[in-house]
Design an enzyme around this catalytic site. Sequence first.
Site, PDB file in Angstrom:
ATOM      1  CE1 TYR A 342     -12.595  12.544  39.319  1.00  0.00           C
ATOM      2  CE2 TYR A 342     -12.662  14.839  40.008  1.00  0.00           C
ATOM      3  CZ  TYR A 342     -13.138  13.563  40.101  1.00  0.00           C
ATOM      4  OH  TYR A 342     -14.169  13.272  40.966  1.00  0.00           O
ATOM      5  CB  CYS A 343     -14.150  13.287  35.337  1.00  0.00           C
ATOM      6  SG  CYS A 343     -15.848  13.139  34.719  1.00  0.00           S
ATOM      7  CB  ILE A 344     -14.831  14.676  30.685  1.00  0.00           C
ATOM      8  CG1 ILE A 344     -14.802  14.815  29.168  1.00  0.00           C
ATOM      9  CG2 ILE A 344     -14.868  16.032  31.343  1.00  0.00           C
ATOM     10  CD1 ILE A 344     -16.008  15.546  28.607  1.00  0.00           C
ATOM     11  N   GLY A 346      -9.563  13.478  32.018  1.00  0.00           N
ATOM     12  CA  GLY A 346      -8.689  12.352  31.704  1.00  0.00           C
ATOM     13  C   GLY A 346      -8.894  11.849  30.293  1.00  0.00           C
ATOM     14  CG  LEU A 370      -6.879  10.901  38.853  1.00  0.00           C
ATOM     15  CD1 LEU A 370      -6.819  12.028  39.879  1.00  0.00           C
ATOM     16  CD2 LEU A 370      -6.029   9.711  39.285  1.00  0.00           C
TER      17      LEU A 370
END
Length: 613
Positions: A342-344, A346, A370
Site C-alpha cells: 500500500y502506497c510507498i 507498494g 494499492l
Amino acid sequence: MAVHSKKKARTRRRRAAPKARTTAEARTTAGAPEPPAAAAAPKAALKAQIERHLRAQLAALTGGLAPDDYLNAWWEWYLKLATQPPRQAQLARSAYEKILDSWQFMARAAGGAPLAPGHEELGFSDAAWNVWPFNAYARTYANWASWWQQALQPPAAAADAEQSRLSFAGRLLLEAASPANFLQTNPELLNKTAAESGQNLIRGLKNWLEDAQRAVRGGRAAGTEQFEVGKEVAVTPGKVVFRNRLIELLQYAPQTPAVYAEPILITPAWIMKYYILDLSPRNSLVRYLVEKGHTVFMISWKNPSAADRELGLDDYLQLGFLDALAEVRRLIPQRKVHAIGYCIGGTLLAIAAAALARTGDTPFASISLLAAQTDFSEPGELSVFITPSQIAMLEAMMAKSGVLESERMGAAFGLLRSRDLLWTPAVNQYMRGERPKLNDLMAWNADGTRMPWRMHSEYLERLYLKNELARGEFTVKGERIDLSALRAPMFVVGTETDHVAPWRSVYKVRGLTRSSDYTFLLTSGGHNAGIVSGPVHPRRRHRMLTWSNATATLSPDEWLKSAPLLEGSWWPAWQRWLAERSTPKRQPARALPAAAGAARSALEDAPGRYVRE
C-alpha cells in the site's frame, strides 16, 4: 682512524640535515596557508555546514517550504508576461470588467440582489451571504479569485513545473484571503456569535489553548483518545511472530475452519501506521481477509528516532520486506505468497520483487499494489514539493534531529487542500467553537510517524526527482533492477481523487511490468478513504479491466472508456481474484505460534509494541 671517523660523522650529519630542515620548516610554516588542494575539503565542508544551518533557520520561518522555488516561479511568470503585450491587454481588460462587475453588483446588492449560482464552491452557500454587505464581499472576492486564476493559469502547451508551483502559491493566497475565514466578514459566524452571546468564541479560545498545549507537549489531537490502539482500532486477534530493529511481523488468527494454502503478506507505508488496514471491525481489511479464509501477515513499522537517522532504502528493503518475507516462508514453507503493498509500501514491494527476480527467486503467488507508484514522472500535486531546493531544505531540517517529524508531512498534505484541511477546520474549532466528531480514519490520520533522514532523502531524490525505478536505473546493493522481470499475476488499484498517488501515475506500472495476468481497478474516493472502503459501501463504485497477455495496454483515457462501471466496494472483487489464484481451502487452519517462552514462540499479542510508539 680519526680521519675515517670524521668522514662518517660528516656523512651522518648530511643524511640527517634534510630531516632537520624539514622539521624546522614545519615549525616555521605551521601557521602558513595550506596548499589549495588540502584546504579545499575542510572549507567546502564548512560551507556546506553553514548553508545547511541557514536553510534550517529559514525552514523554521517558512514552515519547511523553499522560498526560492516560489520566488523563481513568480519571476519567470512576470518575465513571460512582460514579453506578451496581447496577454497583458487581455488581463487588463478582464480586470476592468471584474472591477466594474463588483461595483455594479454592490449597487444592486444594497437592494437585496442575491449571489449568482456557483459561489457555493467558494464557501458561500449559506443564505446569510445574500445579505448586504456580505453578498458584496463574496462577489468581490469571487471576481478577484477568478482574475488571479486566469492570470496564473498558463496555456496548456506552456504548463510546466514552475507554473504548477505558481498556481499552487496563488491558490494558497486566495484561500487564505477568503472572507469566510474572518469573523468580521463572515455573516454565519456573526449570527452564531450574536445568538450565543459570544460563547462560541470562548469555546474556540479554549480549543485553541488546548491545541497549543498539545502541540508543545507533543500530544495527539483532541478526540483521538476515543480510538485507542488495541481496544477500539487494530483489534483483529493475532500475534507478533518476529521483530527486528525496524519491523514487527504480525500474524492474525484464522477465523475459518480451513484456510487457503497461500499466505498473504501486507506491506503498508512507513509514513503511516499499519492499522489503517485494521481499523474498526466494520472496515478492517485484515479482518475481512481472515474471515474469507486467508492467513494474513502484516508488517508493523517502527516509528524511527534520531538513532535511526542512517537507515536508508536498502535497510527498509532488507530489514523490512525481505526479513518479513523470509519469516513468512519459514512459518508456512513450500507455499508461494500473495504480496500486497500500500502506497510507498507498494513501491517497496515492486523493488523487492524485481530484486528477487534478478536472482531467480519467484516466491509470489500474486502481487497487489494499492495506490502505489512505480513511475514518478507525473506525481501530481506533490510535484510542487519535489525540487532540488526543497529537498535541500528538508535535509537541513532533518540534519539536526535525524528525522522528519510527522507534523511537517501533515502540514504539506494539508496545504494541498488548504480550504478543506486547514481553514475550514480552523474556523469551525476556533470561531464556531465546534470540535469535529472524529471517526476511526480521522483518528488514525492524527497518529503520525517520523521519517529517518537518509531514507527520506534517498526516497525523494532517487524515486521522485530522478525517477530511477521507472528508468531502469534503480540499484539494490549496487545491482540494477528491472521491473520488466515481474511476471507474477498482478492486481493494481488506483483511486479517483488521489492527490498523493494520482491514479494515472499508478496506472503506468502496466507498461513497466510483464505480467500476463494483470488487472487494473479504479475506485472512487481518495488515497485513504478509497482504499479503506469496507466490504460494503453505499457510496463507492469502481471500474475494472483485466489483460491476459504481457504487453497489451491502453492509455489511461482509453482504459477509462473501456472499463465498465460497477457499483459498490472493490474489496469483494479483489478477494475473489485472490481466491481464484489460491489453492482451494482443504487444509485445517494453521494455529498461531505458541505463547512466549516456547520454542519459536510468539513475542506478544497483536498489535505489538512498535505501533504504540
